[in-house]
Design an enzyme around this catalytic site. Structure first.
Site, short mmCIF file in Angstrom:
data_model
loop_
_atom_site.label_atom_id
_atom_site.label_comp_id
_atom_site.label_asym_id
_atom_site.label_seq_id
_atom_site.Cartn_x
_atom_site.Cartn_y
_atom_site.Cartn_z
N ASP A 46 -14.82 3.70 0.40
CA ASP A 46 -14.94 2.37 0.98
C ASP A 46 -14.02 1.37 0.30
OD1 ASP A 46 -16.99 2.06 3.16
OD2 ASP A 46 -18.17 3.21 1.73
N ASP A 47 -13.99 0.16 0.85
CA ASP A 47 -13.14 -0.91 0.32
C ASP A 47 -13.65 -1.47 -0.99
OD1 ASP A 47 -11.21 -0.99 2.41
OD2 ASP A 47 -12.69 -1.95 3.68
N ASP A 66 -11.60 -7.09 1.39
CA ASP A 66 -12.38 -5.93 0.96
C ASP A 66 -13.86 -6.30 0.81
OD1 ASP A 66 -10.13 -4.37 0.94
OD2 ASP A 66 -9.91 -4.35 -1.24
N CYS A 96 0.82 -1.22 0.00
CA CYS A 96 0.00 0.00 0.00
C CYS A 96 0.85 1.27 0.00
CB CYS A 96 -0.96 -0.01 1.19
SG CYS A 96 -2.21 -1.30 1.06
N ASP A 107 -8.26 -4.97 -6.76
CA ASP A 107 -7.09 -4.62 -5.96
C ASP A 107 -5.82 -4.80 -6.76
OD1 ASP A 107 -7.00 -3.56 -3.45
OD2 ASP A 107 -7.31 -5.44 -2.41
N LYS A 137 0.82 3.18 -3.23
CA LYS A 137 -0.40 3.82 -3.70
C LYS A 137 -0.32 5.33 -3.53
CE LYS A 137 -3.39 -0.09 -2.72
NZ LYS A 137 -4.61 -0.56 -2.04
#
Length: 125
Positions: free
Chosen positions: A48-49, A89, A16, A66, A19
């Site tokens: 949100d996920d 997620d 992450c 993802d 990102k």
């Protein structure tokens, strides 16, 4: 046979950390048109996920994609981590996984058997 390389050596940052930061992502998303479809129950406005799309009064689709850079060098373990991350997620949104979509990046140079190990691990999840 091609030389096997460490997965983590192919990324400038891992997981992450690779990102966009939330402020930059928000600035980009703010420029996109807003969803006006009443069946879009959760769009990107809520950060949100996953997104949620209403199919009928008692059924909705929880959808997520993802992608993150390698955080370990073992391709099989990385595939398992990637699958678990995507599954989490769906669970975070109250969904039940029934199908999946994977985005896989294969290095231009390298042993294709090495790259495919991560896909096999993800499919087994």
């Amino acid at each position: 046979m091609a030389t096997q390389v460490k997965l983590t050596s192919m990324a400038k940052a891992a997981g992450c950390a690779a990102k966009l930061n939330p402020a930059t992502l928000d600035a980009i998303l703010r420029k996109l048109p807003r969803q006006t479809n009443p069946n879009v129950l959760v769009g990107f406005d809520t950060n949100d996920d996953a997104g949620i799309y209403k199919i009928s009064d008692d059924l909705a689709l929880v959808q997520t994609v993802d992608f993150f850079t390698p955080i370990v060098d073992d391709p099989f373990l990385f595939g398992q981590i990637a699958a678990a991350n995507a599954l989490s997620d769906v669970y975070a949104m109250g969904g039940r996984p029934i199908s999946s979509l994977s985005i896989v990046g294969f290095p231009e140079k390298g042993d294709p058997r090495f790259s495919s190990k991560s896909s096999v691990a993800a499919w087994q999840k």
